[in-house]
Design a protein around this motif. Structure first.
Motif, short mmCIF file in Angstrom:
data_model
loop_
_atom_site.label_atom_id
_atom_site.label_comp_id
_atom_site.label_asym_id
_atom_site.label_seq_id
_atom_site.Cartn_x
_atom_site.Cartn_y
_atom_site.Cartn_z
N THR B 119 0.74 -1.17 -0.13
CA THR B 119 -0.09 0.05 0.14
C THR B 119 1.02 1.26 0.02
O THR B 119 2.04 1.31 0.76
CB THR B 119 -0.93 0.22 1.25
N THR B 120 0.47 2.25 -0.68
CA THR B 120 1.06 3.56 -0.82
C THR B 120 0.06 4.62 -0.43
O THR B 120 -0.68 4.68 -1.22
CB THR B 120 1.77 4.09 -2.02
N VAL B 121 0.19 5.31 0.56
CA VAL B 121 -0.81 6.21 1.06
C VAL B 121 0.12 7.57 1.01
O VAL B 121 0.95 7.65 1.55
CB VAL B 121 -1.32 6.21 2.31
N THR B 122 -0.48 8.65 0.25
CA THR B 122 -0.11 9.84 0.23
C THR B 122 -0.92 10.89 0.59
O THR B 122 -1.91 10.98 0.22
CB THR B 122 0.25 10.32 -1.42
N ILE B 123 -0.24 12.03 1.51
CA ILE B 123 -1.16 12.94 1.93
C ILE B 123 -0.60 14.34 1.74
O ILE B 123 0.67 14.26 1.40
CB ILE B 123 -1.71 12.91 3.35
N GLU B 124 -1.47 15.46 1.66
CA GLU B 124 -0.62 16.60 1.10
C GLU B 124 -1.42 17.69 2.07
O GLU B 124 -2.60 17.54 2.41
CB GLU B 124 -0.81 16.96 -0.19
N LYS B 125 -0.49 18.59 2.70
CA LYS B 125 -1.25 19.63 3.26
C LYS B 125 -0.50 20.91 2.76
O LYS B 125 0.34 21.09 2.38
CB LYS B 125 -0.95 19.69 4.82
N TRP B 126 -1.39 21.79 2.36
CA TRP B 126 -1.10 22.95 1.72
C TRP B 126 -1.13 24.30 2.55
O TRP B 126 -1.71 24.31 3.35
CB TRP B 126 -1.80 23.46 0.47
N LEU B 127 -0.11 25.02 2.20
CA LEU B 127 -0.27 26.49 3.02
C LEU B 127 -1.23 27.28 2.48
O LEU B 127 -1.67 27.03 1.32
CB LEU B 127 1.23 27.24 2.69
N SER B 128 -1.76 28.11 3.48
CA SER B 128 -2.89 28.74 3.09
C SER B 128 -3.26 29.47 1.62
O SER B 128 -2.05 29.92 1.17
CB SER B 128 -3.33 29.67 4.13
N PRO B 129 -4.36 29.38 1.03
CA PRO B 129 -4.17 29.88 -0.38
C PRO B 129 -3.97 31.44 -0.48
O PRO B 129 -3.30 31.88 -1.63
CB PRO B 129 -5.76 29.81 -0.65
N SER B 130 -4.11 32.35 0.56
CA SER B 130 -3.70 33.66 0.69
C SER B 130 -2.06 33.70 0.30
O SER B 130 -1.81 34.80 -0.40
CB SER B 130 -4.17 34.18 1.88
N SER B 131 -1.52 32.86 0.78
CA SER B 131 0.21 33.25 0.60
C SER B 131 0.40 32.64 -0.78
O SER B 131 1.67 32.85 -1.09
CB SER B 131 0.68 32.16 1.64
N LYS B 132 -0.54 32.03 -1.55
CA LYS B 132 -0.25 31.56 -2.90
C LYS B 132 -0.86 32.45 -3.77
O LYS B 132 -0.25 32.62 -5.11
CB LYS B 132 -0.88 30.41 -3.27
N LEU B 133 -1.51 33.58 -3.47
CA LEU B 133 -2.17 34.68 -4.49
C LEU B 133 -1.13 35.34 -4.94
O LEU B 133 -0.79 36.40 -4.16
CB LEU B 133 -3.41 35.47 -3.55
N ARG B 134 -0.66 35.18 -6.11
CA ARG B 134 0.24 36.00 -6.53
C ARG B 134 0.01 36.04 -8.33
O ARG B 134 -0.39 35.28 -8.88
CB ARG B 134 1.82 35.34 -6.48
N ILE B 135 0.10 37.41 -8.66
CA ILE B 135 -0.27 37.47 -10.26
C ILE B 135 0.92 37.33 -11.20
O ILE B 135 2.17 37.52 -10.71
CB ILE B 135 -0.48 39.09 -10.45
N ALA B 136 0.78 36.58 -12.05
CA ALA B 136 1.79 36.05 -12.89
C ALA B 136 2.27 37.14 -13.82
O ALA B 136 1.55 38.15 -14.05
CB ALA B 136 1.57 34.87 -13.95
N PRO B 137 3.78 37.48 -14.05
CA PRO B 137 4.20 38.49 -14.63
C PRO B 137 3.61 38.85 -16.30
O PRO B 137 3.30 37.89 -16.60
CB PRO B 137 5.56 38.40 -14.66
N SER B 138 3.26 40.02 -16.47
CA SER B 138 2.67 40.08 -17.86
C SER B 138 3.56 39.69 -18.75
O SER B 138 4.76 40.11 -18.75
CB SER B 138 2.03 41.45 -17.99
N PRO B 139 3.11 38.98 -19.60
CA PRO B 139 4.10 38.55 -20.97
C PRO B 139 4.64 39.78 -21.73
O PRO B 139 3.62 40.67 -22.08
CB PRO B 139 3.46 37.56 -21.59
N LYS B 140 5.86 39.51 -22.23
CA LYS B 140 6.21 40.72 -23.01
C LYS B 140 5.73 40.60 -24.28
O LYS B 140 5.45 39.62 -24.83
CB LYS B 140 7.68 40.62 -23.05
N PRO B 141 5.31 41.86 -24.90
CA PRO B 141 4.65 41.68 -26.11
C PRO B 141 5.51 41.31 -27.12
O PRO B 141 6.43 41.88 -27.18
CB PRO B 141 4.21 43.35 -26.48
N ARG B 142 5.16 40.31 -28.14
CA ARG B 142 5.90 39.93 -29.05
C ARG B 142 5.45 40.55 -30.53
O ARG B 142 6.52 41.06 -31.01
CB ARG B 142 5.89 38.35 -29.27
N GLY B 143 4.42 40.43 -30.80
CA GLY B 143 4.07 40.86 -32.35
C GLY B 143 3.96 42.31 -32.20
O GLY B 143 4.26 43.10 -33.25
#
Lengths: 162, 148, 216
Positions: B119-143
């Motif tokens: 048997t393999t049992v895997t558990i995960e515990k995540w740090l609170s979602p507020s600490s994950k809230l980050r905006i991805a940097p805006s992609p540089k315009p290509r065209g």
């Protein structure tokens, strides 16, 4: 790996003590009560040994109550929880009340989420409160005993007059 | 990744202390540390009780988002996972009721089991979602914008 | 000869355009092609060069604009997060109403996360102040479904495990009805109609007695 050596040695020592029937958790007697303070992380066999030691001490000293201080316990899982609840039920068959005192908030929250209610074991915030609760329970028991004795006496009276 | 071998009963204590320490280092609060160490205690005990021996793997999830603990054994396996997951709310006496409890204490739980294989049992515990809230940097315009 | 020099000149200008365009493509919009200010010398390429310069400065402007917007958006998200925390704190005040008596007026809906935070805050308070009685007032909870009831019961169970007492007050008639219909078991919990009753209960539990003062 080298760092884990002393720990396992400690573990072995604890185990050999356990096999000798010494739970290495002292049980103190204060008048009618026993006081136990769990200061170390309990492994399963130690918890079982502690249960046995407490019950033996109750029967030897005729203690009417036991205060178990778990304020130093950082974790209570289903095994330790069940062992504590069982000990309380067993003690009450020996006419002794058990009160668990000083449970940490994190432990209480985890126990509830785990789904363990500790089977209605009496709890108190601290030793003082626990002591008061024990005395109160004993007084109630005594007065109940009296009333039931009186009731019996009355019944006997009734029986006599009939 | 930290590996704790489960061979004897004291190893259950070692597994939960190690997991708690790892959770503390990752920035989990006290209550979450307690949830994690309790869940680890339950599942490590299952290894000891049902398989005799096995391993507990403790690792950090990507980008400090949490902790993952895996419990691996080559024991008899769980025949009826649904039954094992049945809630032991009132059956305080039953042994090995650690699975549903451990699931409630973690954010995610997975069980892989095969009868006779292990048997393999895997558990995960995540740090609170507020600490994950980050905006991805805006992609540089290509065209680039078209001339108007 | 003059013509070859002219072609070489043109080639180098075109190379310069390519170079500037590739720099701009890499995200640096601060570059411009040096053009002859002398209008007399202007040729067909000068128009293209000016066009490229305009394009690059326009793109630079656009990118600055969008970065600014992204920053503003992030700022707003942070603000929302802060406000969410503020609301959470505001909505769960833990009030010490008497020596060793806390009141927790629950307002709004209870989800798992909020009830976990609330339980944690309450239990920490109880442990640090050694509070004996907690009054959980649910007057401000609009609906109590089985999930909400379960959250409340878990909080009560955790308080009791610490060794403190917990009473639920402010159960409105319709809430009582739904709880019974849902089969919520409140047998292990003290419930009272109003906060005032809860306070009286707390006094009794602390062996305190309220006495009306006799006027002389």
């Amino acid at each position: 790996m080298g760092l884990q050596e002393p720990e396992s040695k400690d573990g072995r020592r604890a185990e050999s003590l356990t096999m000798l029937g010494i739970s290495s958790i002292p049980i103190l007697k204060l008048r009618d009560f026993l006081i136990v303070s769990i200061q170390i992380d309990l492994h399963d066999r130690m918890a079982e040994q502690l249960q046995q030691d407490i019950l033996e001490q109750i029967s030897q000293t005729q203690a009417k109550g036991v205060l178990i201080d778990i304020s130093a316990l950082e974790m209570v899982d289903s095994f330790i929880g069940r062992t504590l609840a069982d000990t309380a039920r067993m003690a009450s068959t020996l006419d002794a009340e058990i009160v668990i005192v000083g449970m940490q908030p994190a432990v209480a929250i985890t126990l509830v989420e785990l789904g363990l209610s500790l089977g209605g074991v009496k709890t108190a915030l601290n030793l003082d409160e626990g002591y008061e609760l024990l005395q109160q329970t004993l007084e109630e028991k005594a007065s109940e005993g009296q009333t039931s004795e009186e009731a019996l006496a009355e019944e006997a009276d009734d029986g006599g007059s009939d | 990744m930290t590996v704790v071998q489960i061979r004897e009963e004291q190893d259950i204590v070692r597994a939960r202390t190690t997991a708690k320490e790892a959770a503390r280092e990752l920035g989990f609060g006290l209550v979450d540390q307690t949830r994690i160490s309790t869940a680890v205690s339950e599942l490590a005990r299952n290894i000891f009780l049902y398989a005799g021996e096995g391993e507990v793997h403790i690792e950090e999830l990507n980008n400090h988002h949490g902790i993952r603990v895996s419990f691996i054994d080559h024991g008899p396996g769980i025949e009826d996972v649904d039954l094992a997951m049945k809630d032991g709310w009132s059956s305080v006496r039953a042994m090995g009721k650690g699975l549903p409890g451990a699931k409630r204490l973690s954010d995610r739980m997975e069980i892989h089991t095969e009868t006779g294989e292990g048997t393999t049992v895997t558990i995960e515990k995540w740090l609170s979602p507020s600490s994950k809230l980050r905006i991805a940097p805006s992609p540089k315009p290509r065209g680039g914008p078209s001339l108007t | 000869m003059a013509k070859t020099k002219g072609i070489a000149d043109l080639e180098s200008r075109i190379e310069r355009m390519e170079e500037i365009l590739s720099v701009a493509a890499c995200g640096d919009f601060g570059v411009q092609i040096e053009t002859d200010t002398d209008m007399e010398k202007a040729d067909a390429l000068t128009a293209i060069e000016t066009g490229i310069n305009l394009l690059i400065s326009d793109m630079g402007e656009e990118v600055r604009e969008s970065t600014k917007k992204a920053d503003e958006l992030e700022e707003k998200l942070n603000l929302i997060e802060q406000q969410r925390k503020a609301i959470e704190e505001l909505s769960t005040p833990i009030i010490k109403i008497w020596e060793r008596v806390l009141v927790l007026p629950l307002i709004g809906t209870l989800d798992t996360r909020r009830s976990q935070r609330l339980t944690e805050a309450l239990l920490t308070d109880i442990a640090t102040t050694q509070t004996k009685v907690t009054i959980l007032d649910i007057t401000g909870v609009p609906t109590v479904d089985s999930a909400v009831a379960n959250h409340i019961l878990k909080t009560v169970a955790a308080v009791q495990l610490l060794g403190a007492e917990c009473v639920i007050t402010g159960i409105r008639p319709e809430v009582a009805q739904t709880m019974v219909h849902l089969g919520v078991d409140l047998s292990g919990v003290e419930t009272l109609s109003t906060l005032a009753e809860g306070l009286k209960w707390a006094f009794r539990s602390l062996n305190l007695r309220m006495v009306e003062e006799q006027k002389a």
